[in-house]
Write an enzyme that holds these catalytic residues in place. Structure first.
Site, short mmCIF file in Angstrom:
data_model
loop_
_atom_site.label_atom_id
_atom_site.label_comp_id
_atom_site.label_asym_id
_atom_site.label_seq_id
_atom_site.Cartn_x
_atom_site.Cartn_y
_atom_site.Cartn_z
N GLY A 1 0.80 -1.22 0.00
CA GLY A 1 0.00 0.00 0.00
C GLY A 1 0.83 1.27 0.00
N GLY B 1 2.81 2.34 -2.42
CA GLY B 1 2.91 2.98 -3.73
C GLY B 1 3.92 2.36 -4.68
N LYS B 2 4.33 1.12 -4.44
CA LYS B 2 5.30 0.46 -5.33
C LYS B 2 4.73 0.28 -6.73
CE LYS B 2 5.56 -3.16 -2.68
NZ LYS B 2 4.68 -2.68 -1.60
N SER B 3 3.56 -0.39 -6.79
CA SER B 3 2.98 -0.66 -8.12
C SER B 3 2.59 0.63 -8.82
CB SER B 3 1.76 -1.57 -7.99
OG SER B 3 2.12 -2.77 -7.35
N TYR B 4 2.16 1.62 -8.05
CA TYR B 4 1.79 2.91 -8.63
C TYR B 4 2.97 3.50 -9.39
CZ TYR B 4 -0.21 7.59 -9.05
OH TYR B 4 -0.70 8.77 -9.54
N ASP C 1 8.68 -5.28 -9.13
CA ASP C 1 7.72 -4.83 -8.13
C ASP C 1 7.79 -5.85 -7.00
OD1 ASP C 1 5.61 -3.58 -6.88
OD2 ASP C 1 4.15 -3.93 -8.50
N GLY D 1 5.40 -6.85 -0.53
CA GLY D 1 5.35 -5.90 0.59
C GLY D 1 6.42 -6.24 1.62
#
Ligand code: ADP
Ligand code: MG
Length: 372
Positions: free
Chosen positions: A115, A117-120, A262, A265
């Site tokens: 949550g 913001g890695k994939s973002y 990516d 987590g």
């Protein structure tokens, strides 16, 4: 090639719904390349300071959207404060693109809790395209302007997932789900997954279709799909080859491997409610991420002149990232963090990880060979 340090970028996103609902307070500040994190339990203390190559403030500034996130708006007094996807691409993606043209390998990997913001940053969502789509679009646009000359261009794409120390080919839904792909070692090129599907692509649309296909192939565990995707590492690999002839008529190939990673987590997986497979899953994910931590530490020690063995073999992830971390690659790490006091421990741990990583040195060379 010259030795150069792994580049580190830190990016802080805005509050998400959960943080707003919990009345979270911001604990991150950024100014002139410095990131400060404050311990909410010790408000009188000075914050801990970190310096990275790039600091991206995506907490506020510009205008707020209906989903609570912000976007740049130059008409606002703070309109330039918010760092958007374009800025990140300008800084990081453009460099990877010119590396690809020059024949250097490059790797970008995103680290941070679920949550954060890695994939973002790496892939993006919808119109907020991340580095992967922007990189591909631009690469094909540039190829388009150069096509028709003496040089031939080839682009290939592959996509895999590491889940429970098992490598799954996301472009091949029929690959063995239990055993996964075997990792082989090549004396020069390092580790690679045997039989991984590598498909030629000639447009970003083709890659995007493949990625959608890959996403549906992704492991879906019984409990919670979101939790699952956050526990797998996804690696997209793009190979760019330029074939030409030299004056003697000999064929030359310049090639570049671009890895976009990516990561799962980074939060410590709590064992609450986790039994059987779920527990094993948490443990194995920790194995890959903690192995990555150990490799980063060992490489940082090496850069500081210590003689240590780098434990690449301790996990699948570290085998596949061997070149990216200690070898022939120009490498960038994005450390993604939450702005909220309730995530203090995780954000601090991410910043420390990133601080260690920035000491790593790699030595990228131009990959140019006469073709066989
Ligand atoms: P992760 O991959 O680290 O688990 P995501 O990238 O999926 O996290 O981000 C979680 C949520 O936060 C998503 O809804 C995403 O759109 C949003 N988000 C993350 N970073 C930003 C940012 N810099 N600006 C706007 N929205 C963001
Ligand atoms: Mg993600």
């Amino acid at each position: 090639g010259a030795e150069e340090n792994l580049k580190v970028a830190v990016r802080v996103r805005s509050f998400n719904k959960r943080e707003i609902d919990m009345n979270a307070k911001p604990i991150i500040e950024m100014s002139a390349g410095q990131t400060v994190i404050r311990n909410p339990a010790e408000p009188a203390e000075d914050g801990k300071k970190f310096a990275f190559d790039y600091s991206y403030w995506s907490f506020d500034g510009g205008k707020q959207r209906s989903d609570g996130f912000w976007e740049p708006d130059l008409a606002q007094p703070n309109g330039k404060k918010y760092c958007d996807q374009n800025k990140v691409f300008e800084d990081l993606g453009k460099g990877m693109l010119s590396n690809a043209w020059e024949g250097y390998n490059s790797t970008l990997f995103a680290y941070g809790q679920t949550g954060s913001g890695k994939s973002y940053s790496v892939v993006g969502y919808g119109p907020n395209k991340g580095i992967v789509p922007m990189f591909c679009e631009q690469l094909f646009a540039e190829i388009g302007t150069k096509k028709g000359g003496d040089t031939a261009y080839e682009v290939t794409f592959s996509m895999l997932e590491i889940y429970n120390e098992i490598v799954r080919d996301l472009l091949n839904p029929n690959s063995d789900k239990k055993k996964g792909l075997r990792i082989r070692q090549h004396p020069k090129k390092g580790f690679w997954p045997e039989q991984l599907a590598v498909v030629p692509v000639d447009s970003y649309q083709a890659i995007s279709n493949k990625m959608d296909q890959g996403a549906t192939t992704r492991t879906i565990a019984a409990t919670n799909m979101n939790a699952t995707s956050s526990r797998a590492h996804t690696i997209v690999c793009i190979t760019f080859i330029q074939k030409s002839k030299n004056s003697a008529g000999q064929e030359l190939a310049k090639s570049s491997v671009v890895n976009l990673v990516d990561l799962a987590g980074s939060e410590r997986v709590s064992s609450t409610g986790a039994t059987g497979d779920r527990l094993k899953e948490g443990a194995a994910i920790n194995q890959s991420l903690s192995a990555l931590g150990n490799v980063i530490s060992a490489l940082a020690d090496q850069s500081n002149g210590k003689k240590v063995k780098v434990p690449y073999r301790d996990s699948v992830l570290t085998q596949l990232l061997m070149n990216a971390l200690g070898g022939n690659s120009k490498t960038i790490m994005i450390a993604a963090i939450s702005p909220a006091d309730i995530n203090y421990e995780e954000s601090l741990s991410t910043l420390r990880y990133a601080d260690r990583a920035k000491q790593i040195k790699t030595r990228a060379i131009i990959n140019e060979d006469p073709t066989e």
